[in-house]
Design a protein around this motif. Structure first.
Motif, PDB file in Angstrom:
ATOM      1  N   ALA A  84      -6.451  -8.771  -0.690  1.00  0.00           N
ATOM      2  CA  ALA A  84      -7.636 -10.173  -0.500  1.00  0.00           C
ATOM      3  C   ALA A  84      -8.835  -9.071  -0.642  1.00  0.00           C
TER       4      ALA A  84
ATOM      5  N   LEU B 281      -6.346 -14.356   4.090  1.00  0.00           N
ATOM      6  CA  LEU B 281      -5.182 -13.954   3.536  1.00  0.00           C
ATOM      7  C   LEU B 281      -4.443 -15.883   2.892  1.00  0.00           C
TER       8      LEU B 281
ATOM      9  N   GLU C 216      -7.136   2.380 -13.284  1.00  0.00           N
ATOM     10  CA  GLU C 216      -6.479   1.264 -12.369  1.00  0.00           C
ATOM     11  C   GLU C 216      -5.335   0.759 -13.338  1.00  0.00           C
TER      12      GLU C 216
ATOM     13  N   LYS D 222       4.785   5.218   6.092  1.00  0.00           N
ATOM     14  CA  LYS D 222       3.592   5.216   6.974  1.00  0.00           C
ATOM     15  C   LYS D 222       3.039   5.859   7.348  1.00  0.00           C
TER      16      LYS D 222
ATOM     17  N   ASN E  51      -2.884   1.322  11.214  1.00  0.00           N
ATOM     18  CA  ASN E  51      -3.997   0.656  10.283  1.00  0.00           C
ATOM     19  C   ASN E  51      -5.618   1.528  11.153  1.00  0.00           C
TER      20      ASN E  51
ATOM     21  N   ASN F  33      -6.790   5.823   2.628  1.00  0.00           N
ATOM     22  CA  ASN F  33      -5.330   4.913   3.159  1.00  0.00           C
ATOM     23  C   ASN F  33      -4.221   4.933   2.664  1.00  0.00           C
TER      24      ASN F  33
ATOM     25  N   ASP G  86     -12.189   1.891  -3.217  1.00  0.00           N
ATOM     26  CA  ASP G  86     -11.984   3.084  -3.728  1.00  0.00           C
ATOM     27  C   ASP G  86     -11.684   4.004  -2.454  1.00  0.00           C
TER      28      ASP G  86
ATOM     29  N   ARG H 107       1.641 -10.983  -2.189  1.00  0.00           N
ATOM     30  CA  ARG H 107       0.817 -10.656  -2.527  1.00  0.00           C
ATOM     31  C   ARG H 107      -0.239  -9.746  -3.230  1.00  0.00           C
ATOM     32  N   TYR H 108      -1.333  -9.618  -3.259  1.00  0.00           N
ATOM     33  CA  TYR H 108      -2.056  -8.053  -3.394  1.00  0.00           C
ATOM     34  C   TYR H 108      -3.052  -7.802  -2.863  1.00  0.00           C
TER      35      TYR H 108
ATOM     36  N   PRO I   2      -3.594  -5.119   8.846  1.00  0.00           N
ATOM     37  CA  PRO I   2      -3.909  -5.933  10.230  1.00  0.00           C
ATOM     38  C   PRO I   2      -3.960  -5.052  11.225  1.00  0.00           C
TER      39      PRO I   2
ATOM     40  N   GLU J  47      -8.811   8.427  -7.780  1.00  0.00           N
ATOM     41  CA  GLU J  47      -9.465   7.362  -6.613  1.00  0.00           C
ATOM     42  C   GLU J  47     -11.182   7.952  -6.305  1.00  0.00           C
TER      43      GLU J  47
ATOM     44  N   GLN K 187       2.739  -4.837  -3.521  1.00  0.00           N
ATOM     45  CA  GLN K 187       1.583  -5.753  -3.262  1.00  0.00           C
ATOM     46  C   GLN K 187       0.819  -4.033  -4.140  1.00  0.00           C
TER      47      GLN K 187
ATOM     48  N   ARG L  54       8.520  -3.716  -0.966  1.00  0.00           N
ATOM     49  CA  ARG L  54       7.183  -5.243  -0.935  1.00  0.00           C
ATOM     50  C   ARG L  54       6.107  -4.154  -0.459  1.00  0.00           C
TER      51      ARG L  54
ATOM     52  N   LEU M 142     -10.272  -5.492   5.301  1.00  0.00           N
ATOM     53  CA  LEU M 142      -8.834  -6.085   4.002  1.00  0.00           C
ATOM     54  C   LEU M 142      -8.429  -4.401   3.861  1.00  0.00           C
ATOM     55  N   MET M 143      -8.870  -3.500   3.451  1.00  0.00           N
ATOM     56  CA  MET M 143      -8.003  -2.167   2.811  1.00  0.00           C
ATOM     57  C   MET M 143      -7.187  -1.575   3.356  1.00  0.00           C
TER      58      MET M 143
HETATM   59  N1  FAQ Z   1      -5.171  -8.534   1.682  1.00  0.00           N
HETATM   60  O1  FAQ Z   1       2.164  -6.315   6.555  1.00  0.00           O
HETATM   61  P1  FAQ Z   1       1.218  -6.235   7.294  1.00  0.00           P
HETATM   62  C1  FAQ Z   1      -6.921  -0.580  -4.786  1.00  0.00           C
HETATM   63  C2  FAQ Z   1      -0.424  -8.338   4.222  1.00  0.00           C
HETATM   64  S1  FAQ Z   1      -5.427  -0.412  -3.944  1.00  0.00           S
HETATM   65  C3  FAQ Z   1      -3.607  -9.466   1.504  1.00  0.00           C
HETATM   66  O2  FAQ Z   1       1.440  -6.044   9.021  1.00  0.00           O
HETATM   67  P2  FAQ Z   1       0.643  -3.655   6.595  1.00  0.00           P
HETATM   68  C4  FAQ Z   1      -7.269  -0.053  -4.891  1.00  0.00           C
HETATM   69  C5  FAQ Z   1       0.836  -8.266   4.300  1.00  0.00           C
HETATM   70  O3  FAQ Z   1       1.005  -8.090   2.936  1.00  0.00           O
HETATM   71  C6  FAQ Z   1      -5.580  -1.997  -2.716  1.00  0.00           C
HETATM   72  N2  FAQ Z   1      -2.829  -8.953   2.331  1.00  0.00           N
HETATM   73  O4  FAQ Z   1       0.138  -5.071   6.239  1.00  0.00           O
HETATM   74  C7  FAQ Z   1      -8.217  -0.680  -6.818  1.00  0.00           C
HETATM   75  C8  FAQ Z   1       1.634  -9.244   5.300  1.00  0.00           C
HETATM   76  O5  FAQ Z   1       2.210  -9.837   3.838  1.00  0.00           O
HETATM   77  P3  FAQ Z   1       3.701 -10.273   4.076  1.00  0.00           P
HETATM   78  C9  FAQ Z   1      -4.477  -1.777  -1.457  1.00  0.00           C
HETATM   79  C10 FAQ Z   1      -2.559  -8.668   3.217  1.00  0.00           C
HETATM   80  O6  FAQ Z   1       1.461  -3.084   5.592  1.00  0.00           O
HETATM   81  C11 FAQ Z   1      -9.966   0.467  -5.667  1.00  0.00           C
HETATM   82  C12 FAQ Z   1       0.596  -9.648   6.018  1.00  0.00           C
HETATM   83  O7  FAQ Z   1      -0.714  -9.241   5.664  1.00  0.00           O
HETATM   84  N3  FAQ Z   1      -3.933  -0.668  -1.362  1.00  0.00           N
HETATM   85  O8  FAQ Z   1      -7.452  -1.174  -3.426  1.00  0.00           O
HETATM   86  C13 FAQ Z   1      -4.304  -7.868   3.480  1.00  0.00           C
HETATM   87  O9  FAQ Z   1       0.801  -2.649   8.085  1.00  0.00           O
HETATM   88  C14 FAQ Z   1     -11.230  -1.105  -6.722  1.00  0.00           C
HETATM   89  C15 FAQ Z   1       0.672  -8.326   7.512  1.00  0.00           C
HETATM   90  O10 FAQ Z   1       0.441  -6.995   7.274  1.00  0.00           O
HETATM   91  C16 FAQ Z   1      -2.563  -0.460  -1.006  1.00  0.00           C
HETATM   92  O11 FAQ Z   1      -1.640  -1.915  -1.335  1.00  0.00           O
HETATM   93  C17 FAQ Z   1      -4.655  -7.158   2.346  1.00  0.00           C
HETATM   94  N4  FAQ Z   1      -5.823  -6.438   2.094  1.00  0.00           N
HETATM   95  O12 FAQ Z   1      -1.034  -3.080   6.214  1.00  0.00           O
HETATM   96  C18 FAQ Z   1      -8.213  -0.676  -7.093  1.00  0.00           C
HETATM   97  C19 FAQ Z   1      -1.576   0.084  -0.313  1.00  0.00           C
HETATM   98  N5  FAQ Z   1      -3.226  -7.004   4.265  1.00  0.00           N
HETATM   99  O13 FAQ Z   1       4.179  -9.335   3.095  1.00  0.00           O
HETATM  100  C20 FAQ Z   1      -9.032  -1.320  -8.032  1.00  0.00           C
HETATM  101  C21 FAQ Z   1      -1.024   0.932  -0.292  1.00  0.00           C
HETATM  102  C22 FAQ Z   1      -2.239  -7.019   4.679  1.00  0.00           C
HETATM  103  O14 FAQ Z   1       4.001 -10.228   5.078  1.00  0.00           O
HETATM  104  C23 FAQ Z   1     -10.724  -1.590  -7.775  1.00  0.00           C
HETATM  105  N6  FAQ Z   1      -0.318  -0.471   0.924  1.00  0.00           N
HETATM  106  N7  FAQ Z   1      -1.705  -8.347   4.439  1.00  0.00           N
HETATM  107  O15 FAQ Z   1       3.601 -11.625   2.759  1.00  0.00           O
HETATM  108  C24 FAQ Z   1      -1.007  -0.146   2.641  1.00  0.00           C
HETATM  109  O16 FAQ Z   1      -0.783   0.773   2.879  1.00  0.00           O
HETATM  110  C25 FAQ Z   1      -0.623  -1.497   3.717  1.00  0.00           C
HETATM  111  O17 FAQ Z   1       0.038  -2.762   2.642  1.00  0.00           O
HETATM  112  C26 FAQ Z   1      -1.497  -2.436   4.180  1.00  0.00           C
HETATM  113  C27 FAQ Z   1      -1.116  -3.580   4.974  1.00  0.00           C
HETATM  114  C28 FAQ Z   1      -2.543  -0.993   4.961  1.00  0.00           C
HETATM  115  C29 FAQ Z   1      -2.114  -2.878   2.773  1.00  0.00           C
END
Ligand code: FAQ
Length: 332
Positions: free
Chosen positions: A112, A287, A78, A233, A237, A138, A132, A109-110, A204, A161, A43, A39, A200-201
């Motif tokens: 938001a 979201l 990217e 993790k 967060n 993160n 970034d 999701r991606y 929650p 990044e 995402q 998951r 958002l980055m």
């Molecule tokens: N947007 O599951 P938790 C980048 C959702 S890469 C949308 O408790 P968690 C590079 C979440 O999916 C950016 N949805 O959250 C770049 C869940 O939904 P579900 C991404 C969100 O896992 C830069 C529900 O809410 N980075 O930027 C968001 O503790 C510039 C409940 O949330 C990563 O993916 C959101 N912001 O924390 C590219 C890094 N936040 O599955 C181009 C790895 C939460 O129940 C240009 N991921 N939700 O339907 C992570 O570290 C974590 O997954 C978080 C979310 C921190 C993103």
């Protein structure tokens, strides 16, 4: 002879984690762990490729050849991150075409963050510096996440990044040294990208301590607890969000821009900068976003995929041709 029982496999899996060993695709893993890593990687990869769009929109309007070349390289990076991550997801048994289909249908999701428009050239600087920048904070700990292929993908992603952050900072630096209008443009972009990065980055909150309402804290806490117990993790967060704010405040001071949060001030006792509590109702609204920008992001992605159909067909046709050719050669 019987093989190891489910309990034995579980115990072995937990022992690997306790010893700080990474889990590899050949290792047995509980279904819940596989689902949780998949998951997050799905995402994450979707965010990387959708995240190409806001800055990508400025490629044809970059103010110089030098700026265009570095922005083009950044946007292509990217896409590369998306590729490493989809490849990591495949090691968990996922099919890339299905993952993309889930993104296109809105079933996965991606971030938001990327549902915000890039209104001026300065936005390319603010996105790279702040978004970034948040991604590096993160994702640096994810270089040591418990799933081996994800950790290895993240090492390369983080190096790239970190370079993007400098590139964005340099865009803003030039604007801040320019005319009053250019400086105002930089400030306006920072005003618009600050909250999406802070809120958002990092997802929650993990506890109600950061001023979160019970509903949002519960949303974050359950996932964080499980994810940290499995070593996916490494930090909550909220810890990472604080680290990001602490990094940005002195950088903003050097640039000469104001971060749009009047509550930001150094807290001697905590050894961190205080900042305003995030509006978690707004977070949940984002979201569930069905804005014109969100719809456009997905529509562009689907169109890009459909326009690339001929490439996938050519690859498949070449693979079939090569296999037939090899079979002919091997026939005595
Ligand atoms: N947007 O599951 P938790 C980048 C959702 S890469 C949308 O408790 P968690 C590079 C979440 O999916 C950016 N949805 O959250 C770049 C869940 O939904 P579900 C991404 C969100 O896992 C830069 C529900 O809410 N980075 O930027 C968001 O503790 C510039 C409940 O949330 C990563 O993916 C959101 N912001 O924390 C590219 C890094 N936040 O599955 C181009 C790895 C939460 O129940 C240009 N991921 N939700 O339907 C992570 O570290 C974590 O997954 C978080 C979310 C921190 C993103």
């Amino acid at each position: 002879m019987h093989g190891p029982s489910e309990d034995d496999l579980h115990a072995h899996f937990e022992a690997l984690l306790a010893a700080g060993r990474q889990i590899e695709p050949r290792d047995w893993m509980p279904d819940g762990y596989r689902r949780m890593v998949l998951r997050q990687i799905a995402q994450h990869s979707h965010s990387e490729i959708i995240g190409m769009q806001p800055e990508g929109a400025w490629l044809t309007r970059a103010p110089s050849l030098h700026r265009k070349a570095s922005l083009l390289a950044k946007v292509q990076d990217e896409a590369g991150h998306g590729l490493y991550l989809y490849a990591a997801a495949e090691t968990l048994g996922a099919d890339r075409a299905n993952l993309l289909d889930a993104l296109h249908r809105g079933h996965q999701r991606y971030a938001a963050t990327f549902n915000h428009p890039a209104l001026t050239w300065a936005d390319t600087g603010a996105i790279a510096w702040l978004t970034d920048g948040a991604a590096v904070v993160n994702q640096a700990p994810l270089c040591h996440t418990s799933y081996g292929p994800y950790a290895r993908a993240m090492r390369r992603v983080c190096q790239e990044e970190a370079f993007h952050v400098r590139q964005g900072y340099d865009v803003l630096w030039s604007l801040c040294q320019g005319t009053p209008e250019q400086k105002e443009m930089a400030q306006d972009a920072v005003n618009r990208w600050w909250l999406p990065a802070v809120a958002l980055m990092f997802g929650p909150p993990d506890t109600a301590a950061g001023g979160a309402d019970a509903r949002t804290a519960a949303m974050g806490a359950a996932v964080s607890r499980r994810s940290m117990a499995w070593g996916i993790k490494q930090h909550t967060n909220d810890e990472l969000r604080q680290r990001f704010v602490d990094n940005c405040v002195p950088q903003a001071e050097r640039l000469g821009v104001t971060l749009p949060d009047p509550a930001i001030r150094w807290n001697e006792e905590r050894g961190h900068y205080d900042f305003s509590a995030v509006d978690w109702q707004q977070f949940r609204d984002e979201l569930a976003d069905d804005s014109a920008c969100a719809r456009q992001r997905l529509a562009h992605r689907v169109a890009a995929h459909e326009n690339g159909a001929w490439v996938r067909e050519a690859v498949d046709a070449y693979a079939a041709y090569s296999a037939a050719h090899r079979a002919r050669e091997e026939t005595p």
